[in-house]
Design an enzyme around this catalytic site. Structure first.
Site, PDB file in Angstrom:
ATOM      1  N   ILE A 147       1.273  -2.964 -13.460  1.00 13.00           N
ATOM      2  CA  ILE A 147       2.115  -3.201 -12.187  1.00 13.00           C
ATOM      3  C   ILE A 147       1.114  -3.380 -11.162  1.00 13.00           C
ATOM      4  CG2 ILE A 147       4.143  -2.521 -13.128  1.00 13.00           C
ATOM      5  CD1 ILE A 147       3.789   0.063 -11.750  1.00 13.00           C
ATOM      6  N   ASP A 148       1.436  -4.127 -10.039  1.00 10.18           N
ATOM      7  CA  ASP A 148       0.560  -4.243  -8.862  1.00 10.18           C
ATOM      8  C   ASP A 148       0.234  -3.190  -8.370  1.00 10.18           C
ATOM      9  OD1 ASP A 148       0.557  -6.821  -9.171  1.00 10.18           O
ATOM     10  OD2 ASP A 148       2.306  -7.346  -7.788  1.00 10.18           O
ATOM     11  N   ARG A 149      -0.936  -2.952  -7.521  1.00 12.95           N
ATOM     12  CA  ARG A 149      -1.560  -1.666  -6.944  1.00 12.95           C
ATOM     13  C   ARG A 149      -0.239  -1.192  -5.984  1.00 12.95           C
ATOM     14  NH1 ARG A 149      -4.365  -0.528  -2.212  1.00 12.95           N
ATOM     15  NH2 ARG A 149      -4.444  -2.823  -1.540  1.00 12.95           N
TER      16      ARG A 149
END
Length: 340
Positions: A147-149
């Site tokens: 998942i994105d930062r």
């Protein structure tokens, strides 16, 4: 791009470059021949503004012979561009990793926002997987998905090779995995809730940021589908509306939820790439956001949270549902708004 930690094994350090510097090597593809060096390097760094790219080049760019390079130099096909930079001090990241589920095969973490899940050009040690490996040095640990930062919430880590193989197959096949997110949006979608978006996605060739996606306009666009449900609406005292939206991923394309919500005119609060101005993306990466920019974004990260994953246990096959509560920053922002 290839980043080399032991530069002396591959390239001679040019005179004047401090010992211990880190070198990044960029090979120029034929289609980029003739481009300005600053434009080529910006396309490789992806998250950096042109102004910042020019500063980097002036301080660190060399060719393989050790000759200094400048922003307005023209690149040649198959040329290698070297950026010699001091070892970077990584940005500090959240280190509290609440465990949502653990057994002998599988670990589920409630990932805090702003923590990368795997090493990147900007983060090496300060990532979810590196922090877990440091805390559990004798364990087999590998990411089951990403998942994105800036996105918070449920992420799965395999603890055995058998689990790793099976859980990744489950995510690839997708028909037995249900992923649900919560997002806070600027504005309220006009569609009757619940509704479904089935618009294909592709990289945006018109954006200077090579990670930005758009609704597909070519035959090569990838199918993408997201289910949406508005679970609440609120507003500012001045009338600006917001929505809390449940997002069900049917496919797993890059930035899928963010692009689909932007398509309805309701981008996610705090989104620097799909929100008010895509230039905020590079300004943030370079640490150049002003107070005015931050006020317009309203939150320091995009308000997207991986709230729930349902899947059969990769080893036992038993139904498994893992939930992460809405994080404090999103909850506090939502509660600061007026009902209505």
């Amino acid at each position: 791009m290839t980043r080399l930690q032991n530069a002396a094994e591959f390239y001679a350090r040019p005179p004047g470059v401090p010992e211990g510097s880190v070198v990044s090597a960029f090979r120029v593809p034929p289609e980029a021949a003739g481009a300005r060096l600053d434009l080529f390097i910006q396309s490789q760094l992806r998250r950096t503004s042109r102004t910042r790219t020019q500063k980097i080049i002036k301080l660190s760019a060399y060719d393989e012979s050790g000759r200094r390079l400048w922003p307005n130099d023209r690149v040649r096909a198959d040329q290698t561009i070297l950026l010699w930079r001091p070892p970077w001090d990584e940005t500090e990241v959240p280190r509290d990793l609440p465990i949502l589920h653990e057994d002998e095969h599988l670990l589920a973490i409630d990932k805090p926002a702003m923590l990368p899940v795997h090493p990147t050009a900007r983060y090496y040690k300060n990532t979810l997987i590196k922090l877990l490996q440091a805390a559990r040095p004798k364990e087999f640990l590998t990411l089951a998905h990403r998942i994105d930062r800036e996105t918070s919430g449920v992420i799965l880590i395999a603890k055995t090779r058998a689990c790793d193989v099976t859980v990744k197959r489950l995510f690839e096949e997708r028909d037995q995995v249900n992923k649900s997110y919560l997002a806070i949006t600027w504005g309220v979608p006009s569609e009757l809730s619940p509704f479904r978006c089935e618009l294909p996605l592709e990289l945006d060739p018109d954006s200077i940021y090579k990670v930005k996606m758009r609704i597909g306009q070519t035959a090569d666009a990838l199918t993408a589908a997201t289910g949406f449900e508005v679970v609440g609406t609120r507003r500012r005292p001045t009338g600006e509306p917001y929505a809390l939206v449940r997002c069900a991923l049917e496919t797993g394309r890059q930035h899928q939820i963010r692009v689909h919500l932007q398509t309805y005119g309701t981008p996610i609060v705090g989104d620097k790439l799909y929100g008010p101005d895509e230039s905020y993306f590079a300004l943030h990466a370079d640490g150049e956001l002003t107070d005015e920019h931050r006020a317009r974004l309203e939150l320091p990260r995009h308000a997207l949270h991986a709230a729930r994953i349902e899947l059969p246990h990769p080893i036992t096959g038993d139904p498994l549902a893992i939930e992460a509560p809405l994080p404090a920053d999103m909850a506090e922002f939502w509660e600061s708004l007026e009902s209505g």
